[in-house]
Structure formats: C-alpha cells, structure tokens
Design an enzyme around this catalytic site. Structure first.
Site, PDB file in Angstrom:
ATOM      1  N   ARG A  93     -23.866  -7.027  39.608  1.00  0.00           N
ATOM      2  CA  ARG A  93     -22.986  -7.769  40.503  1.00  0.00           C
ATOM      3  C   ARG A  93     -23.061  -9.242  40.083  1.00  0.00           C
ATOM      4  O   ARG A  93     -24.155  -9.803  39.977  1.00  0.00           O
ATOM      5  CB  ARG A  93     -23.463  -7.629  41.941  1.00  0.00           C
ATOM      6  N   GLU A 386     -20.435  -0.784  47.315  1.00  0.00           N
ATOM      7  CA  GLU A 386     -20.213  -1.704  46.198  1.00  0.00           C
ATOM      8  C   GLU A 386     -20.982  -1.257  44.956  1.00  0.00           C
ATOM      9  O   GLU A 386     -20.512  -1.418  43.833  1.00  0.00           O
ATOM     10  CB  GLU A 386     -20.633  -3.121  46.615  1.00  0.00           C
TER      11      GLU A 386
END
Ligand code: ADP
Length: 410
Positions: A93, A386
C-alpha cells in the site's frame, strides 16, 4: 499457476501484513508489527485457526520488521510456507502517487523516485511505504514489488472536481488540487457492488461511502471515480473520528490566529476534531452510540452531524452523476453501524432510496442489500478488503510481465 503474494501496509511505526494464496484468494496468514523503532516493539502473527503468536523483540526499523515477518511465515512452529521461495511477489500500500499514477505499478527505481517526490503530499506515509519496499527488495531481491496507491483510483476525476476555487497558478506551480484517498477500498467495493447487482460496472452509477475512523465518499460513474470527498489533505469531506470534515477557511485562519501556530491549528483540525471534538467523549462511534442511548445530548448531536454530512454527499454525488443506481456503505462505521446508515439515508426517499429498516438493523459487518425490493436506488453494505485488492492488482501486474519465471514459483 500457483502464486503466493505478500501484502504489506507500512505505517511510520507499524506494519500490517497478509499472505495470500491467489489460488482461491485464501489468506494463509496475517499479522501486525507495532512500535517499530520505539521501545516495546512486538509482532502479533496469526495463521489460520489457533491463538496468535506474540513476539516481543527489539525491532529497530522496517527492515528488521520484514525479516521477522518472513521468519514467522517460514518458521517450523509458526510458518504457513516451507520457504521464502514460495512468495512470488509483494504488494505494498502506498498512500500517495500524486498525479503520476492512475494505476498500480511494479516498483522500479523511477517509481521509487516518484513516490519520494510525493512525500510533500503525504509526509508521514510515503517515507514509511518506501522503507517497506526497500526492505522487501533487500530481503527477497528476486521478487517483484507492486506499489498500489490510495490516490490512483481517483485520478479519473475531471478538473472541475479536482480543482479548488483558488488562483489556477497554485495548481500549476505546486499541484494544489484534490487527490482524495481510500481509492483501493472504493475500487474494491464498487466492483463487488457490480457483481452483487449483476450488472456491468461500466453502466452503474454508485455512491460509495467509506466511513471508518477516516472517511471518504466517492461518486463512481461507470467504474471511474468522478468526485471524492477527501482532498489534498485528509481532513475535508464528512466528519471523521478526529478530523473536522469540511471547514470554512475563516475557521482555519481563526484557529491559526487564536492558537498562534499553523502546527497547533493542524493538530486541532486533524487530531482533536470530528466525532471526538464535538462529543468530547471519544472518537469511536460505539462509545458515541452508547452515550447517546444513556441520554448524552452531545453524543446525539455528534451522530446527527455525522449522518447529515454523509447525507449531503450522497445527494450531491447523485446530482453530479445525474442519478445513482446504488449507495454502498463500507469500513468500520459503514459496515457496522445500522444507526449511522439509517440516519444518513433518512429523507433521501425523494431520490429513490427506500431503506428496509428491519434488514438494516440486522447487518453488522456482513455483505447485504438493505434497501426494500422495490427501491429504485439499491443500498448495499459491503465489507471492504483493501489487502485483497492490493493482492489482485499485484497478481495482474506480475502476470503482465514479460519475464514469466516468477509466475511459475510454487
Ligand atoms: P480506519 O479508518 O482506521 O481503517 P476502520 O474502518 O477500521 O478505521 O473503522 C474504525 C471505526 O469503526 C472505529 O473507530 C469505530 O468508530 C467504528 N466501528 C467499529 N465497529 C462499530 C460498531 N459496531 N458500531 C459503530 N461503529 C463501529
């Protein structure tokens, strides 16, 4: 093709990880390293069933944290894979990709430089994200690392959505504009919404409401973000756990003047405002709900303010898109709080939203359609994921590589 992908989310002093077997998208292991570089570092490592393994060790930096995670993943007692060779790729991320990245990319030297150049836009996050990629490159030099940006999904916003009403030169000189965040979550829930509705995403208008500790609402038209409520920074939009939501600049200037420094004003807006600041009780909506049941007027006011801010964005974004097929709730509050969902949708019947209140009341953290069967606009609750989105993007990038050797790792 067997692929195991390690997903890493590095914060300034923490690291969250998940190891996926992409054959069936199974999570083999996940965990959290806390207090990196601070006394009292520890790792909590989960591997399927059973109690988590807790290790308290000195963890001076992200390199040491990643080494520890790899040891746990492969260790005889704690491991879920036999050797590190089984890991085919890592997905990271990365908070800010600026205007350069509208999609995830494999991190080479030029990507690393670009992430570094965006540090002025995300001073706490980008350096930690970079440290994670560098540490992985050192620990497992043979495997690709993908950078999956929080901002990328929103790069499809048109200028009328991303520009602020200040002189244009600040956009030209400093790239002052709306970027918004949580793009990976909005992308995940919009594609899942299309699956649940059984319609092609290209023909759907969605308002996706990521309401957690940090929150953003996004207008997703045909699978593309066309407006989103966070901005150049992470305080605008709806009221959040400790962030103010939309503010008149007069209020910002007043705080700077009254408190005597920009830094103090920034702390107030980002760390002491929102649900915490209004209620004076807590930043956690569970506490606010409990206090409101016990009769706290400030708690009730806080819930009403939060719901009103969400409602305004839902209606505004439906207007921007010329309608909406569905409204999606996700993240900690959106997935769990039936009260916030109900209050946010109250009064939106005029635009075709009919909530099934009984159904809504029973949904906490699971996927569901909570509108009535005849509601012209559907309302969905979709738990976000996510990490899985990052793993999928990483898999897609690795498959596209001309060098297919890594893909056959078993
Ligand atoms: P982050 O933005 O840090 O990723 P999350 O999406 O995990 O945050 O959301 C965390 C927030 O979700 C908590 O601060 C809490 O306010 C809220 N939350 C979690 N469970 C519930 C619940 N059952 N009811 C209301 N709010 C909840």
């Amino acid at each position: 093709m067997k692929m195991k992908i390690l997903v890493l989310n590095c914060g300034s002093s923490s690291l969250k990880y998940q190891l996926f077997d992409m054959d069936g998208e199974k999570v083999l292991s996940k965990g959290l390293v806390e207090r990196i570089g601070i006394p009292g570092s520890r790792v909590k490592h989960n591997r399927g069933a059973g109690d988590p393994v807790i290790r308290e060790n000195d963890i001076p930096d992200h390199g040491a944290a990643i080494k520890m995670v790899l040891d746990l993943l492969t260790g005889p007692e704690t491991g879920v894979i036999k050797s590190m060779d089984e890991i085919s790729a890592a997905g990271h991320r990365v908070v800010h990709g600026g205007e350069k990245y509208a999609e995830s990319v494999l991190a080479d030297d030029s990507v690393m430089r670009a992430i570094d150049e965006c540090t002025y836009l995300a001073p706490l996050h980008n350096p930690a994200n970079l440290a994670g990629i560098r540490a992985m490159q050192e620990a497992l030099p043979g495997i690709p690392n993908a950078a999956v940006f929080d901002t990328a999904f929103h790069q499809t916003m048109p200028p009328e959505a991303f520009l602020y009403g200040i002189p244009y030169k600040y956009y030209e000189k400093d790239r002052v504009r709306r970027y918004s965040f949580h793009g990976t979550s909005h992308k995940f829930v919009s594609s899942r919404a299309a699956e649940l509705l059984g319609r092609p995403i290209e023909r759907l208008k969605l308002v996706t409401c990521h309401v957690g500790n940090g929150s953003s609402i996004t207008a997703v038209d045909g699978g593309r973000s066309v407006d989103s409520s966070l901005g150049m920074g992470t305080s605008p939009g709806v009221i959040m756990g400790t962030r103010s939501g939309d503010l008149d600049s007069a209020v910002v200037l007043h705080l700077v003047e009254r408190e005597g420094s920009v830094r103090r004003a920034s702390d107030i807006i980002n760390k002491e405002s929102g649900v915490l600041g209004i209620s004076g009780i807590s930043s956690d909506m569970r506490d606010i709900f409990a206090a409101s049941v016990e009769g706290s007027e400030r708690a009730a006011l806080t819930m009403n303010m939060l719901a009103r801010s969400i409602k305004k964005y839902i209606a505004a974004y439906a207007a921007v898109m010329g309608g909406a097929d569905a409204v999606v709730f996700t993240a900690g509050v959106g997935e769990n709080s039936d009260t916030v969902r109900e209050l946010s949708l109250e009064g939106l019947e005029f635009m075709g939203i009919k909530l099934d209140k009984a159904k809504n009341a029973g949904i906490h953290g699971s996927e569901a359609e909570i509108s009535t069967p005849d509601s012209p606009v559907k309302v969905l609750v979709i738990p976000t994921n996510e990490e899985l989105m990052i793993a999928r993007d990483t898999l897609g990038l690795v498959k596209k590589r001309p060098d297919e050797k890594v893909c056959s790792a078993s």
